[in-house]
Motif scaffolding. Structure first.
Motif, PDB file in Angstrom:
ATOM      1  N   ASN A  56       0.863  -1.173   0.000  1.00  0.00           N
ATOM      2  CA  ASN A  56       0.000   0.000   0.000  1.00  0.00           C
ATOM      3  C   ASN A  56       0.905   1.230   0.000  1.00  0.00           C
ATOM      4  OD1 ASN A  56      -2.393  -1.510   0.181  1.00  0.00           O
ATOM      5  ND2 ASN A  56      -2.307  -1.540   2.417  1.00  0.00           N
ATOM      6  N   TRP A  57       0.878   1.987  -1.092  1.00  0.00           N
ATOM      7  CA  TRP A  57       1.792   3.107  -1.266  1.00  0.00           C
ATOM      8  C   TRP A  57       1.169   4.429  -0.819  1.00  0.00           C
ATOM      9  CZ3 TRP A  57       6.731   2.223  -2.532  1.00  0.00           C
ATOM     10  CH2 TRP A  57       7.054   1.069  -3.262  1.00  0.00           C
ATOM     11  N   THR A  58       1.966   5.255  -0.172  1.00  0.00           N
ATOM     12  CA  THR A  58       1.668   6.671  -0.002  1.00  0.00           C
ATOM     13  C   THR A  58       2.857   7.431  -0.568  1.00  0.00           C
ATOM     14  OG1 THR A  58       0.373   6.300   2.015  1.00  0.00           O
ATOM     15  CG2 THR A  58       1.193   8.535   1.618  1.00  0.00           C
ATOM     16  N   ILE A  59       2.632   8.231  -1.595  1.00  0.00           N
ATOM     17  CA  ILE A  59       3.709   8.952  -2.265  1.00  0.00           C
ATOM     18  C   ILE A  59       3.740  10.385  -1.751  1.00  0.00           C
ATOM     19  CG2 ILE A  59       4.691   9.646  -4.464  1.00  0.00           C
ATOM     20  CD1 ILE A  59       4.475   6.604  -4.085  1.00  0.00           C
ATOM     21  N   ASN A  60       4.912  10.814  -1.302  1.00  0.00           N
ATOM     22  CA  ASN A  60       5.087  12.205  -0.871  1.00  0.00           C
ATOM     23  C   ASN A  60       6.112  12.870  -1.787  1.00  0.00           C
ATOM     24  OD1 ASN A  60       6.056  14.622   0.500  1.00  0.00           O
ATOM     25  ND2 ASN A  60       4.928  13.898   2.282  1.00  0.00           N
ATOM     26  N   PHE A  61       5.605  13.727  -2.690  1.00  0.00           N
ATOM     27  CA  PHE A  61       6.461  14.452  -3.630  1.00  0.00           C
ATOM     28  C   PHE A  61       6.378  15.954  -3.325  1.00  0.00           C
ATOM     29  CE2 PHE A  61       8.104  13.228  -8.068  1.00  0.00           C
ATOM     30  CZ  PHE A  61       9.124  14.172  -7.998  1.00  0.00           C
ATOM     31  N   GLU A  62       6.129  16.272  -2.073  1.00  0.00           N
ATOM     32  CA  GLU A  62       5.894  17.655  -1.677  1.00  0.00           C
ATOM     33  C   GLU A  62       7.096  18.551  -1.984  1.00  0.00           C
ATOM     34  OE1 GLU A  62       4.431  20.153   2.293  1.00  0.00           O
ATOM     35  OE2 GLU A  62       5.296  18.142   2.496  1.00  0.00           O
ATOM     36  N   ALA A  63       8.298  18.003  -1.930  1.00  0.00           N
ATOM     37  CA  ALA A  63       9.498  18.813  -2.145  1.00  0.00           C
ATOM     38  C   ALA A  63       9.638  19.277  -3.593  1.00  0.00           C
ATOM     39  CB  ALA A  63      10.736  18.018  -1.738  1.00  0.00           C
ATOM     40  N   GLY A  64       8.987  18.583  -4.517  1.00  0.00           N
ATOM     41  CA  GLY A  64       9.140  18.947  -5.915  1.00  0.00           C
ATOM     42  C   GLY A  64      10.592  18.860  -6.345  1.00  0.00           C
ATOM     43  N   ASP A  65      11.109  19.923  -6.954  1.00  0.00           N
ATOM     44  CA  ASP A  65      12.502  19.919  -7.377  1.00  0.00           C
ATOM     45  C   ASP A  65      13.399  20.721  -6.433  1.00  0.00           C
ATOM     46  OD1 ASP A  65      11.712  22.489  -7.914  1.00  0.00           O
ATOM     47  OD2 ASP A  65      12.300  22.478 -10.028  1.00  0.00           O
ATOM     48  N   ARG A  66      12.919  20.944  -5.211  1.00  0.00           N
ATOM     49  CA  ARG A  66      13.706  21.701  -4.226  1.00  0.00           C
ATOM     50  C   ARG A  66      14.517  20.746  -3.348  1.00  0.00           C
ATOM     51  NH1 ARG A  66       9.903  25.863  -1.104  1.00  0.00           N
ATOM     52  NH2 ARG A  66      11.894  26.128  -0.014  1.00  0.00           N
ATOM     53  N   ASN A  67      15.748  21.108  -3.050  1.00  0.00           N
ATOM     54  CA  ASN A  67      16.558  20.302  -2.132  1.00  0.00           C
ATOM     55  C   ASN A  67      16.789  21.006  -0.799  1.00  0.00           C
ATOM     56  OD1 ASN A  67      18.367  22.259  -2.927  1.00  0.00           O
ATOM     57  ND2 ASN A  67      19.939  20.830  -3.660  1.00  0.00           N
ATOM     58  N   ASP A  68      15.991  22.054  -0.535  1.00  0.00           N
ATOM     59  CA  ASP A  68      16.070  22.783   0.735  1.00  0.00           C
ATOM     60  C   ASP A  68      14.726  22.784   1.453  1.00  0.00           C
ATOM     61  OD1 ASP A  68      14.634  24.383  -0.976  1.00  0.00           O
ATOM     62  OD2 ASP A  68      15.732  26.244  -0.518  1.00  0.00           O
ATOM     63  N   PHE A  69      13.865  21.819   1.113  1.00  0.00           N
ATOM     64  CA  PHE A  69      12.478  21.829   1.581  1.00  0.00           C
ATOM     65  C   PHE A  69      12.288  20.844   2.733  1.00  0.00           C
ATOM     66  CE2 PHE A  69       7.975  20.705   1.476  1.00  0.00           C
ATOM     67  CZ  PHE A  69       7.385  21.950   1.366  1.00  0.00           C
ATOM     68  N   LYS A  70      11.678  21.324   3.819  1.00  0.00           N
ATOM     69  CA  LYS A  70      11.330  20.462   4.952  1.00  0.00           C
ATOM     70  C   LYS A  70       9.870  20.037   4.811  1.00  0.00           C
ATOM     71  CE  LYS A  70      12.569  23.545   8.010  1.00  0.00           C
ATOM     72  NZ  LYS A  70      12.856  24.195   9.311  1.00  0.00           N
ATOM     73  N   LEU A  71       9.631  18.739   4.828  1.00  0.00           N
ATOM     74  CA  LEU A  71       8.289  18.216   4.582  1.00  0.00           C
ATOM     75  C   LEU A  71       7.351  18.553   5.736  1.00  0.00           C
ATOM     76  CD1 LEU A  71       9.176  14.688   3.171  1.00  0.00           C
ATOM     77  CD2 LEU A  71       8.716  16.793   1.911  1.00  0.00           C
ATOM     78  N   THR A  72       6.145  18.983   5.396  1.00  0.00           N
ATOM     79  CA  THR A  72       5.175  19.337   6.432  1.00  0.00           C
ATOM     80  C   THR A  72       4.685  18.109   7.200  1.00  0.00           C
ATOM     81  OG1 THR A  72       3.389  19.247   4.805  1.00  0.00           O
ATOM     82  CG2 THR A  72       4.410  21.395   5.201  1.00  0.00           C
ATOM     83  N   ASN A  89      13.970   8.252  -1.299  1.00  0.00           N
ATOM     84  CA  ASN A  89      14.643   8.427  -2.583  1.00  0.00           C
ATOM     85  C   ASN A  89      14.535   9.895  -2.943  1.00  0.00           C
ATOM     86  OD1 ASN A  89      15.959   7.950  -5.020  1.00  0.00           O
ATOM     87  ND2 ASN A  89      14.051   7.497  -6.089  1.00  0.00           N
ATOM     88  N   MET A  90      15.355  10.712  -2.273  1.00  0.00           N
ATOM     89  CA  MET A  90      15.249  12.153  -2.439  1.00  0.00           C
ATOM     90  C   MET A  90      16.623  12.782  -2.283  1.00  0.00           C
ATOM     91  SD  MET A  90      15.268  11.605   0.951  1.00  0.00           S
ATOM     92  CE  MET A  90      15.422  12.415   2.571  1.00  0.00           C
ATOM     93  N   CYS A  91      16.700  14.056  -2.621  1.00  0.00           N
ATOM     94  CA  CYS A  91      17.929  14.812  -2.426  1.00  0.00           C
ATOM     95  C   CYS A  91      17.583  16.085  -1.669  1.00  0.00           C
ATOM     96  CB  CYS A  91      18.585  15.131  -3.761  1.00  0.00           C
ATOM     97  SG  CYS A  91      20.219  15.868  -3.591  1.00  0.00           S
ATOM     98  N   SER A  92      17.815  16.074  -0.363  1.00  0.00           N
ATOM     99  CA  SER A  92      17.531  17.224   0.498  1.00  0.00           C
ATOM    100  C   SER A  92      18.832  17.758   1.079  1.00  0.00           C
ATOM    101  CB  SER A  92      16.564  16.820   1.620  1.00  0.00           C
ATOM    102  OG  SER A  92      15.354  16.340   1.090  1.00  0.00           O
ATOM    103  N   ALA A  93      19.807  17.948   0.216  1.00  0.00           N
ATOM    104  CA  ALA A  93      21.157  18.280   0.657  1.00  0.00           C
ATOM    105  C   ALA A  93      21.236  19.632   1.357  1.00  0.00           C
ATOM    106  CB  ALA A  93      22.115  18.262  -0.533  1.00  0.00           C
ATOM    107  N   LYS A  94      20.315  20.537   1.057  1.00  0.00           N
ATOM    108  CA  LYS A  94      20.398  21.888   1.608  1.00  0.00           C
ATOM    109  C   LYS A  94      19.546  22.089   2.855  1.00  0.00           C
ATOM    110  CE  LYS A  94      23.250  23.305  -1.538  1.00  0.00           C
ATOM    111  NZ  LYS A  94      24.669  23.583  -1.172  1.00  0.00           N
ATOM    112  N   VAL A  95      18.929  21.041   3.356  1.00  0.00           N
ATOM    113  CA  VAL A  95      18.189  21.139   4.620  1.00  0.00           C
ATOM    114  C   VAL A  95      19.190  21.001   5.757  1.00  0.00           C
ATOM    115  CG1 VAL A  95      16.437  20.100   6.097  1.00  0.00           C
ATOM    116  CG2 VAL A  95      16.069  20.239   3.621  1.00  0.00           C
ATOM    117  N   THR A  96      19.288  22.014   6.601  1.00  0.00           N
ATOM    118  CA  THR A  96      20.302  22.033   7.663  1.00  0.00           C
ATOM    119  C   THR A  96      19.702  22.126   9.058  1.00  0.00           C
ATOM    120  OG1 THR A  96      20.511  24.442   7.482  1.00  0.00           O
ATOM    121  CG2 THR A  96      22.002  23.103   6.131  1.00  0.00           C
TER     122      THR A  96
END
Length: 248
Positions: A56-72, A89-96
């Motif tokens: 059963n999948w839940t897909i969270n693509f809230e970040a879009g193409d941003r790598n500085d986005f914190k998921l709500t 499977n994401m790239c959130s390299a700029k979240v600090t």
């Protein structure tokens, strides 16, 4: 005749899923960021895993193409309760944000929700001061070798259940990036490695880990879609997802 054949195939597939995994696995798939075709990878991975497991999948693509986005979703302390596993499977390299990262890790550590890490997830949060994300993964890596190439990936623990379908000799991966592992934690179980011609060292590419109550599997492979589409890659994820969630 065509309708009858379609019905038989559908029923047969359903029975196969039920036989392999009678209880559905509830999976949160977190994706998005830069540098990769995350939409195509989402479709590829979910469709391939659906052929083998009842998910059963839940897909969270809230970040879009941003790598500085914190998921709500992570603002809810009970965000994990509906899920057996989270695939990152994401790239959130700029979240600090240290508190944000540590709260996500603490949820896995305490609840036992399994975590599956793919490729750039290892480089997410790499500029944050905390090391908790690295401890959940099992090692530290912040960069990759410059040139993409095919790699010979060799099993180091062929007896581990996650490696049940891994080639007996090795896996020659499609062209990919090799992540440079600079520190491994004591909890890490290396499962396969590749030699880096630029660093002149072997680097773990596939592994298992346990952090607190959470079972973890991961692979740094997967920059290009051709890698993720490879049967060896899918076999690893199927076996890894089953192993990681069986610890709950």
């Amino acid at each position: 005749m065509h309708i009858t054949l379609l019905l038989i195939i559908t029923i047969s597939t359903l029975f196969t899923h039920q036989a392999e995994n009678a209880e559905p696995i509830n999976v949160l798939y977190i994706t998005g960021g830069k540098f990769h075709n995350y939409e195509a990878q989402q479709e590829l991975l979910t469709s391939e895993l659906d052929k083998r497991l009842n998910i059963n999948w839940t897909i969270n693509f809230e970040a879009g193409d941003r790598n500085d986005f914190k998921l709500t979703i992570h603002s809810d302390p009970d965000w994990h309760e509906d899920y057996d596993a989270v695939i990152y499977n994401m790239c959130s390299a700029k979240v600090t944000d240290e508190d944000y990262v540590e709260n996500v890790v603490r949820t896995h550590y305490e609840s036992g929700t399994a975590a599956i890490f793919l490729h750039c997830a290892m480089h997410s949060f790499r500029d944050a001061q905390t090391k908790e994300w690295d401890r959940l993964i099992g090692f530290e890596t912040y960069h990759h070798e410059r040139e993409q190439r095919e790699f010979e990936i060799i099993a180091t623990d062929s007896e581990h259940p996650v490696m049940n379908d891994f080639p007996q000799k090795n896996w020659i991966s499609p062209k990919d990036e090799l992540y440079i592992v600079i520190k491994e934690y004591d909890t890490l179980i290396p499962l396969a490695y590749a030699y880096g011609p630029e660093t002149k060292k072997n680097h773990t590419v596939m592994w298992a880990n346990t952090y607190g109550n959470a079972r973890v599997i991961g692979t740094t492979a997967g920059h290009n879609n051709e890698v993720m589409a490879d049967k060896v890659y899918i076999d690893f994820l199927v076996n890894g997802l089953v192993w990681a969630t069986s610890g709950r």
